[in-house]
Structure formats: structure tokens, C-alpha cells
Design a protein around this motif. Structure first.
Motif, PDB file in Angstrom:
ATOM      1  N   LYS A  47       0.945  -1.247   0.174  1.00  0.00           N
ATOM      2  CA  LYS A  47      -0.032  -0.128   0.088  1.00  0.00           C
ATOM      3  C   LYS A  47       0.753   1.109  -0.059  1.00  0.00           C
ATOM      4  O   LYS A  47       0.385   2.275  -0.619  1.00  0.00           O
ATOM      5  N   LYS A  48       2.006   1.143   0.637  1.00  0.00           N
ATOM      6  CA  LYS A  48       3.198   2.338   0.745  1.00  0.00           C
ATOM      7  C   LYS A  48       3.850   2.429  -0.423  1.00  0.00           C
ATOM      8  O   LYS A  48       4.834   3.204  -0.543  1.00  0.00           O
ATOM      9  N   GLY A  49       3.702   1.421  -1.532  1.00  0.00           N
ATOM     10  CA  GLY A  49       4.481   1.468  -2.848  1.00  0.00           C
ATOM     11  C   GLY A  49       5.709   0.931  -2.807  1.00  0.00           C
ATOM     12  O   GLY A  49       6.421   0.918  -3.727  1.00  0.00           O
ATOM     13  N   HIS A  50       5.893  -0.226  -1.684  1.00  0.00           N
ATOM     14  CA  HIS A  50       7.250  -0.729  -1.518  1.00  0.00           C
ATOM     15  C   HIS A  50       6.957  -2.096  -2.435  1.00  0.00           C
ATOM     16  O   HIS A  50       5.842  -2.696  -2.620  1.00  0.00           O
ATOM     17  N   GLU A  51       8.081  -2.838  -2.810  1.00  0.00           N
ATOM     18  CA  GLU A  51       8.186  -4.006  -3.471  1.00  0.00           C
ATOM     19  C   GLU A  51       8.353  -5.328  -2.358  1.00  0.00           C
ATOM     20  O   GLU A  51       9.127  -4.936  -1.855  1.00  0.00           O
ATOM     21  N   VAL A  52       7.569  -6.289  -2.587  1.00  0.00           N
ATOM     22  CA  VAL A  52       7.538  -7.180  -1.625  1.00  0.00           C
ATOM     23  C   VAL A  52       7.737  -8.507  -2.119  1.00  0.00           C
ATOM     24  O   VAL A  52       6.994  -8.892  -3.173  1.00  0.00           O
ATOM     25  N   ALA A  53       8.463  -9.360  -1.681  1.00  0.00           N
ATOM     26  CA  ALA A  53       8.475 -10.875  -1.856  1.00  0.00           C
ATOM     27  C   ALA A  53       8.505 -11.825  -0.458  1.00  0.00           C
ATOM     28  O   ALA A  53       8.839 -11.230   0.420  1.00  0.00           O
ATOM     29  N   LEU A  54       8.218 -12.855  -0.709  1.00  0.00           N
ATOM     30  CA  LEU A  54       7.970 -13.651   0.193  1.00  0.00           C
ATOM     31  C   LEU A  54       9.181 -14.868   0.039  1.00  0.00           C
ATOM     32  O   LEU A  54       9.592 -15.352  -0.849  1.00  0.00           O
ATOM     33  N   CYS A  55       9.571 -15.517   1.276  1.00  0.00           N
ATOM     34  CA  CYS A  55      10.222 -16.842   1.182  1.00  0.00           C
ATOM     35  C   CYS A  55       9.464 -17.597   2.254  1.00  0.00           C
ATOM     36  O   CYS A  55       9.982 -17.876   3.254  1.00  0.00           O
ATOM     37  N   ALA A  56       8.628 -18.446   1.598  1.00  0.00           N
ATOM     38  CA  ALA A  56       7.563 -19.034   2.714  1.00  0.00           C
ATOM     39  C   ALA A  56       7.405 -20.426   2.060  1.00  0.00           C
ATOM     40  O   ALA A  56       7.243 -20.595   0.767  1.00  0.00           O
ATOM     41  N   ALA A  57       7.381 -21.368   2.996  1.00  0.00           N
ATOM     42  CA  ALA A  57       7.048 -22.702   2.722  1.00  0.00           C
ATOM     43  C   ALA A  57       5.562 -22.675   2.460  1.00  0.00           C
ATOM     44  O   ALA A  57       4.803 -22.171   3.011  1.00  0.00           O
ATOM     45  N   GLU A  58       5.082 -23.602   1.343  1.00  0.00           N
ATOM     46  CA  GLU A  58       3.858 -23.562   1.161  1.00  0.00           C
ATOM     47  C   GLU A  58       3.200 -24.881   1.800  1.00  0.00           C
ATOM     48  O   GLU A  58       2.737 -26.063   1.216  1.00  0.00           O
ATOM     49  N   ASP A  59       3.051 -24.536   3.180  1.00  0.00           N
ATOM     50  CA  ASP A  59       2.462 -25.607   4.047  1.00  0.00           C
ATOM     51  C   ASP A  59       1.040 -25.370   4.061  1.00  0.00           C
ATOM     52  O   ASP A  59       0.303 -24.634   3.434  1.00  0.00           O
ATOM     53  N   VAL A  60       0.416 -25.733   5.128  1.00  0.00           N
ATOM     54  CA  VAL A  60      -1.042 -25.828   5.271  1.00  0.00           C
ATOM     55  C   VAL A  60      -1.473 -24.431   5.612  1.00  0.00           C
ATOM     56  O   VAL A  60      -2.864 -23.867   5.310  1.00  0.00           O
ATOM     57  N   ASN A  61      -0.620 -23.518   6.241  1.00  0.00           N
ATOM     58  CA  ASN A  61      -0.992 -22.016   6.414  1.00  0.00           C
ATOM     59  C   ASN A  61      -0.923 -21.098   5.318  1.00  0.00           C
ATOM     60  O   ASN A  61      -1.453 -20.044   5.452  1.00  0.00           O
ATOM     61  N   TYR A  62      -0.103 -21.414   4.339  1.00  0.00           N
ATOM     62  CA  TYR A  62       0.332 -20.493   3.341  1.00  0.00           C
ATOM     63  C   TYR A  62      -0.925 -20.489   2.298  1.00  0.00           C
ATOM     64  O   TYR A  62      -1.944 -20.917   2.280  1.00  0.00           O
ATOM     65  N   GLN A  63      -1.026 -18.840   1.926  1.00  0.00           N
ATOM     66  CA  GLN A  63      -2.041 -18.585   1.050  1.00  0.00           C
ATOM     67  C   GLN A  63      -1.333 -17.727   0.049  1.00  0.00           C
ATOM     68  O   GLN A  63      -0.605 -16.625   0.624  1.00  0.00           O
ATOM     69  N   PRO A  64      -1.719 -17.791  -1.186  1.00  0.00           N
ATOM     70  CA  PRO A  64      -0.784 -16.538  -2.185  1.00  0.00           C
ATOM     71  C   PRO A  64      -1.158 -15.194  -1.796  1.00  0.00           C
ATOM     72  O   PRO A  64      -2.420 -15.038  -1.581  1.00  0.00           O
ATOM     73  N   ILE A  65      -0.266 -14.241  -2.044  1.00  0.00           N
ATOM     74  CA  ILE A  65      -0.752 -12.947  -1.820  1.00  0.00           C
ATOM     75  C   ILE A  65      -0.537 -11.978  -3.164  1.00  0.00           C
ATOM     76  O   ILE A  65       0.359 -12.179  -3.904  1.00  0.00           O
ATOM     77  N   LYS A  66      -1.861 -11.378  -3.616  1.00  0.00           N
ATOM     78  CA  LYS A  66      -1.722 -10.601  -4.886  1.00  0.00           C
ATOM     79  C   LYS A  66      -0.638  -9.967  -5.062  1.00  0.00           C
ATOM     80  O   LYS A  66      -0.244  -8.853  -4.220  1.00  0.00           O
ATOM     81  N   GLY A  67       0.008 -10.007  -6.328  1.00  0.00           N
ATOM     82  CA  GLY A  67       1.392  -8.972  -6.461  1.00  0.00           C
ATOM     83  C   GLY A  67       2.761  -9.214  -5.554  1.00  0.00           C
ATOM     84  O   GLY A  67       3.483  -8.374  -5.812  1.00  0.00           O
ATOM     85  N   VAL A  68       2.670 -10.560  -4.890  1.00  0.00           N
ATOM     86  CA  VAL A  68       3.778 -10.753  -4.264  1.00  0.00           C
ATOM     87  C   VAL A  68       4.360 -12.071  -4.464  1.00  0.00           C
ATOM     88  O   VAL A  68       3.774 -13.294  -4.627  1.00  0.00           O
ATOM     89  N   LYS A  69       5.581 -12.088  -5.301  1.00  0.00           N
ATOM     90  CA  LYS A  69       6.419 -13.516  -5.495  1.00  0.00           C
ATOM     91  C   LYS A  69       6.591 -14.146  -4.372  1.00  0.00           C
ATOM     92  O   LYS A  69       7.260 -13.713  -3.414  1.00  0.00           O
ATOM     93  N   ASN A  70       6.516 -15.549  -4.347  1.00  0.00           N
ATOM     94  CA  ASN A  70       7.079 -16.444  -3.231  1.00  0.00           C
ATOM     95  C   ASN A  70       8.105 -17.320  -3.733  1.00  0.00           C
ATOM     96  O   ASN A  70       8.115 -17.978  -4.768  1.00  0.00           O
ATOM     97  N   TYR A  71       9.243 -17.066  -3.011  1.00  0.00           N
ATOM     98  CA  TYR A  71      10.544 -17.949  -3.266  1.00  0.00           C
ATOM     99  C   TYR A  71      10.405 -19.143  -2.400  1.00  0.00           C
ATOM    100  O   TYR A  71       9.800 -19.135  -1.372  1.00  0.00           O
ATOM    101  N   TYR A  72      10.955 -20.327  -3.019  1.00  0.00           N
ATOM    102  CA  TYR A  72      10.716 -21.615  -2.430  1.00  0.00           C
ATOM    103  C   TYR A  72      11.292 -21.590  -0.935  1.00  0.00           C
ATOM    104  O   TYR A  72      12.519 -21.103  -0.799  1.00  0.00           O
TER     105      TYR A  72
END
Length: 392
Positions: free
Chosen positions: A30-55
Motif C-alpha cells: 500500500k505504501k508503494g514498496h516491492e514485497v516478496a516472500l520466502c515462505a514454505a507452502e504449508d497448510v497455512n500458506y496463502q498466495p498474496i496478490k502482487g507478491v512473488k514467493n520464493y521456495y
């Protein structure tokens, strides 16, 4: 600015870390920053629009091979072993989930290092993820970590589980530690999504941000509280037991009961509804009691909506601390596992109705939690750290 957010992972349902990650990521976007995740795609994971997830790898319980870990986890769930297990510290949580096993910890650090190399963030945000702090230090990146009173090594630790982490730290020429929880102190800043009254941490590097969500609604106009909300996560009380007790207590009563769980299929029976999730912002203003397991997110949600809580923490160190805090400030009651039955819950609901101090105390603390800035404050902290505004 580029921000890499790294939530902790687990095979079990534990929605707190990723729900906080999602809130923080969207506030940064919302503040205009670029965001990425490094998140395991476990039972709690949800994709976030506009955010790349690294393995990132999913940890296996106790560091067992994944096929054995999955079977062990399913067996533990089926037999209810988790409700009988006492967990003494966050260090033991990391051991049980397999997060600090020799094989997984190294893979986890490496996966975050790879994400840092590819994304090249200005700031790494570690959502209770020890490996992310280590990876950031190895990459010479500024790192902010989530934090809480019960994860302090001085509060509770199990140093016997630090052996493998220490071996890897030595290989990377990093300082040796006695407890893996000491690694939290390597963060440039520590963010506590709470307030000092609930978590009185004495540390210059700590910043309290209160409730992460924005709660601008005015609940003073609510005249009728006729809902019971239940969320126990992967807690001591199994979903089957929750439903049995809720039916015995409230079926055909004047209360609407909502039970949130990912472990059972959704269904509705008369005034009792079971689903994976609910919109708490719609339910909570009309809720008379929030029955939960004592997770940090749950405690804060109950307070900001001014809802008295019935907290059944089981044998988990952090949840017991949170439950004691709620009981101490008079915003709810602790319920021991053996007391999770219809008669006990009915008595507490009756007390909530007769003694309005529980609503008043919850509302008072909730108002304080809403004044600290939440996710927007975290973004301000990230920006200030990046611009050299904090001496680290």
C-alpha cells in the motif's frame, strides 16, 4: 524499497505467523514498496496478490524424513497426542516442528540466502523465523524480527536443542549461542504486535506496534451480544471435542455458535456453524465470548473487539502466558483442559453476563492496542531503519 518477508513454517495448523505476514505485506504494498516472500507452502500458506514467493522447505516433525514425519503427524492428530504433550519453550516448538533439525535448518538458511540473492531486498523481515535472521546476517542485510515476551530465552528455553544450530553457525563463522532464542537478539529491531502492559519486555531494540489490523469501527452501538466464537487452532482441545461440548452447551439455545477449524469439513446444524474461517470483523462485535487457545493473534482479536475470552491454553508455554495475562487483567477466564465441558463454560458465560467488568476491561485494553499503529507502524519502522533513522 524492497522487503523480503519470511514467515515460520510448520506441518500443523498455526495461522498466526502467515496471517501476520499477509497483513504486513499488504501494508508495505500500500505504501508503494516491492514485497516478496520466502515462505514454505504449508497448510497455512496463502498466495498474496502482487507478491512473488520464493521456495522454502516445509519442516518435518523432529527432523524425520518427510514421509515418516507426515505419518507421525497424522498419527499424533488421530490419537490426540498433542493435547498430552507439554511444550516448555519456543525452542522446544522449533525442535518438535523440525525447524532446527540439522538437515532442515541448513536447507532453510540456504533457501532464504537464495531468495536474498535473487530478490536483493533492502530489509529482511523474519516472522518468528530463526533461519531468516541467520541468512540475513550472512548476506549483510538489515533484519527485523517479530518478537514476544514468551520467546525470550530468559523466560523459557531448552538449550539441549541448540547443538545442530551451533554446528552450522560455527561453519559460517557466526557467534556460538547457548540457546537458539538468542538469535532473536541479532535482529536490528524486534517488533512486538502487542503492548507493554500485556508483554512487559525490557529491551531497547523492541518496538510495540499493538494490533496489526486496522479497527476503525465503533462498537458502542451494539446492543445485543448473541454469538459464541470458537477458534482453537492446532490446540489442546480437538475439533471433535469442541463440537461435542458446544453442542451440549449451546445447541438450540439463543446463541449462534461459530467454530473455525481447518481440520474438519464445514457444516451447519441448527445454531452451530463449522467452517475453515469466518469474517471476525462481522462476528466479534456481537460476540459474548471468544473461546480460544491463547495464541497471540486470538488474544489481540478478542481485546480489540471488547470481547471477554475463555482461554484454554493446554500445556503450551506461550498460550499459558497469554491466558494468564487475560485472566490477570480481568478480560476473561482461563479454562483448564479438564474443565472444558458444558457446565464450566455455562458458568463462565453466566459470570460474563452478570459481571460487566470483563467487557469493560477487554474494551479498555483493546483501545490501547489500537493506538500503537499496527502494520502501518511496522512499515514506518522499516522505512526509518532503511534510511538510517535507527542506530543498530
Amino acid at each position: 524499497m524492497k522487503i523480503l518477508i519470511t514467515p515460520m513454517a510448520a506441518m500443523a495448523e498455526t495461522s498466526g505467523p502467515f496471517s501476520r505476514t499477509k497483513i504486513i505485506a499488504n501494508a508495505c504494498l500500500k505504501k508503494g514498496h516491492e514485497v516478496a516472500l520466502c515462505a514454505a507452502e504449508d497448510v497455512n500458506y496463502q498466495p498474496i496478490k502482487g507478491v512473488k514467493n520464493y521456495y522454502a522447505p516445509i519442516p518435518s516433525p523432529f527432523g524425520l524424513p518427510m514421509f515418516l514425519g507426515k505419518n507421525l503427524f497424522k498419527l499424533a492428530q488421530r490419537l490426540g497426542i498433542q493435547k498430552r504433550k507439554t511444550v516448555h519453550s519456543y525452542e522446544e516448538v522449533l525442535h518438535i516442528t523440525g525447524a532446527i533439525s540439522k538437515t532442515h535448518f541448513k536447507k532453510d538458511v540456504n533457501s532464504i540466502q537464495k531468495a536474498i540473492k535473487e530478490f536483493d531486498p533492502d530489509i529482511v523481515y523474519a516472522e518468528f523465523r530463526i533461519a531468516a535472521i541467520v541468512a540475513a546476517k550472512l548476506a549483510n542485510k538489515k533484519v527485523i524480527t517479530s518478537y514476544s515476551y514468551p520467546v525470550q530465552a530468559s523466560y523459557a528455553s531448552n538449550t539441549e536443542y541448540s547443538k545442530h544450530v551451533n554446528q552450522l553457525l560455527r561453519e559460517d563463522n557466526l557467534p556460538a549461542i547457548e540457546s537458539v532464542l538468542e538469535i532473536f537478539n541479532w535482529g536490528d529491531l524486534k517488533i512486538v504486535p502487542s503492548i507493554y502492559k500485556l508483554e512487559p519486555i525490557e529491551d531497547e531494540g523492541v518496538i510495540f506496534v499493538g494490533a496489526l489490523n486496522s479497527y476503525s469501527e465503533n462498537f458502542s452501538g451494539v446492543k445485543k451480544r448473541d454469538k459464541i466464537v470458537v477458534y482453537m487452532g492446532n490446540g489442546t482441545i480437538t475439533p471433535k471435542r469442541q463440537i461435542e461440548v458446544m453442542k451440549e452447551t449451546f445447541l438450540d439455545s439463543s446463541y449462534e455458535v461459530y467454530i473455525a477449524t481447518k481440520q474438519l469439513a464445514s457444516f451447519k446444524e441448527k445454531n452451530i456453524t463449522v467452517a475453515e474461517r469466518f469474517d471476525f470483523s462481522k462476528l466479534m462485535p456481537e460476540t459474548i465470548a471468544y473461546i480460544n487457545h491463547g495464541g497471540q493473534n486470538s488474544i489481540v482479536d478478542g481485546l480489540v473487539y471488547g470481547v471477554p475470552q475463555i482461554v484454554c491454553p493446554g500445556k503450551i508455554f506461550e498460550r499459558k502466558y497469554n491466558a494468564q495475562s487475560i485472566d490477570k487483567i480481568g478480560a476473561g477466564k482461563i479454562l483448564l483442559e479438564k474443565e472444558f465441558k458444558s457446565s464450566s463454560i455455562k458458568n463462565i458465560i453466566k459470570e460474563f453476563n452478570q459481571t460487566k467488568k470483563y467487557y469493560k476491561n477487554a474494551k479498555k485494553l483493546g483501545e490501547q492496542l489500537k493506538k500503537f499503529g499496527g502494520a502501518e507502524k511496522i512499515v514506518e519502522v522499516i522505512e526509518k531503519l532503511h534510511n538510517g533513522g535507527y542506530i543498530t
